[in-house]
Design a protein around this motif. Structure first.
Motif, short mmCIF file in Angstrom:
data_model
loop_
_atom_site.label_atom_id
_atom_site.label_comp_id
_atom_site.label_asym_id
_atom_site.label_seq_id
_atom_site.Cartn_x
_atom_site.Cartn_y
_atom_site.Cartn_z
N THR A 1 -10.73 8.66 10.80
CA THR A 1 -10.79 7.35 11.44
C THR A 1 -11.53 7.45 12.78
O THR A 1 -12.36 6.61 13.10
CB THR A 1 -9.37 6.78 11.66
N VAL B 1 -9.24 3.55 -3.59
CA VAL B 1 -7.82 3.59 -3.24
C VAL B 1 -7.45 2.39 -2.36
O VAL B 1 -6.35 1.84 -2.49
CB VAL B 1 -7.41 4.93 -2.58
N ASN B 2 -8.36 1.96 -1.50
CA ASN B 2 -8.11 0.79 -0.67
C ASN B 2 -7.88 -0.44 -1.54
O ASN B 2 -6.93 -1.20 -1.31
CB ASN B 2 -9.27 0.56 0.30
N HIS B 3 -8.73 -0.64 -2.53
CA HIS B 3 -8.56 -1.80 -3.41
C HIS B 3 -7.27 -1.69 -4.23
O HIS B 3 -6.56 -2.68 -4.41
CB HIS B 3 -9.77 -1.98 -4.33
N GLU C 1 -15.84 8.58 0.56
CA GLU C 1 -15.98 7.15 0.83
C GLU C 1 -15.76 6.32 -0.43
O GLU C 1 -15.13 5.25 -0.38
CB GLU C 1 -17.35 6.85 1.44
N PRO D 1 -3.21 -9.13 1.40
CA PRO D 1 -2.78 -7.80 1.86
C PRO D 1 -2.57 -7.76 3.38
O PRO D 1 -1.58 -7.20 3.84
CB PRO D 1 -3.91 -6.88 1.43
N LEU E 1 -6.94 11.62 7.29
CA LEU E 1 -7.45 10.25 7.40
C LEU E 1 -7.45 9.78 8.84
O LEU E 1 -8.37 9.08 9.28
CB LEU E 1 -6.63 9.31 6.53
N LEU F 1 -12.08 6.43 -1.11
CA LEU F 1 -11.40 5.58 -0.14
C LEU F 1 -11.54 4.10 -0.52
O LEU F 1 -10.58 3.33 -0.42
CB LEU F 1 -11.98 5.82 1.26
N THR F 2 -12.72 3.70 -0.96
CA THR F 2 -12.94 2.33 -1.40
C THR F 2 -12.04 1.98 -2.57
O THR F 2 -11.36 0.95 -2.57
CB THR F 2 -14.42 2.14 -1.81
N PHE G 1 -4.56 -0.06 -3.31
CA PHE G 1 -3.47 -0.29 -2.36
C PHE G 1 -3.29 -1.77 -2.09
O PHE G 1 -2.18 -2.29 -2.10
CB PHE G 1 -3.75 0.47 -1.05
N GLN G 2 -4.40 -2.48 -1.85
CA GLN G 2 -4.30 -3.91 -1.58
C GLN G 2 -3.74 -4.68 -2.78
O GLN G 2 -2.92 -5.59 -2.61
CB GLN G 2 -5.66 -4.47 -1.16
#
Length: 191
Positions: free
Chosen positions: A178, A52-54, A46, A74, A174, A49-50, A56-57
């Motif tokens: 989900t 990598v999400n930031h 988690e 984004p 992933l 993921l947080t 990616f955005q």
């Protein structure tokens, strides 16, 4: 050059066996209270993921800025790419489903912005609204794809295994996760 005795530096760089063992078992988490014993790996996932999400955005925003659209969020950019996908118009419900959006107002806000910038067209067919990319929208998507190729795809190892795992395997995992998060979300709503 430093003033250290020969051999001293080599010893300092070698972790002790206890430290090596502790490092082997350590999990990188942001919230230790969520790292329940036996499930630390999920907390580590988690946190990753947080992060990598930031990342990616940030990439999406900077990539779109390089394609001469610096004011897109984004989500705006992802909606534009989804609308442009296969050069076919998409219904609002298709976009909501594809992007896994649960709040329609986020999509509506983004579409107003994309429409104002001349990147999409909208048409009504009965009760359904269909969205398509304009020529300008398609051009921006193509520019972003070229920038992505140069700035991002060049970084990916030829064997498609950054970190030792194939990107496609990560994507499959992933998608499975989900489903778990969706189910947990439904369960939490009924508490």
């Amino acid at each position: 050059m430093t003033n250290t005795k020969p051999g001293r530096r080599a010893r300092a760089e070698q972790p002790s066996e206890a430290l090596a063992l502790a490092m082997e078992r350590a999990f990188i988490v942001s919230s230790s209270h969520l790292a329940s014993p036996g499930n630390e790996d999920l907390s580590e996932f988690e946190f990753a993921l947080t992060v990598v999400n930031h990342a990616f955005q940030r990439w999406v925003v900077r990539g779109m800025a390089a394609a001469n659209l610096p004011d897109l969020s984004p989500l705006d950019a992802l909606i534009l790419h989804s609308v442009n996908h296969r050069h076919r118009q998409k219904s609002i419900s298709d976009l909501m489903f594809t992007l896994n959006l649960s709040e329609r107002h986020y999509l509506n806000y983004a579409m107003k912005k994309l429409d104002r910038l001349g990147l999409i067209t909208r048409r009504r067919d009965g009760k359904e609204v269909f969205v398509g990319a304009t020529e300008k929208g398609r051009t921006v998507c193509e520019d972003y794809a070229r920038i992505r190729k140069v700035c991002l795809l060049e970084l990916i190892p030829p064997d498609r295994r950054p970190g030792g795992v194939k990107i496609g395997e990560v994507a499959k995992a992933l998608r499975v996760l989900t489903g778990f998060y969706e189910q947990a979300s439904r369960s939490a709503s009924s508490l």
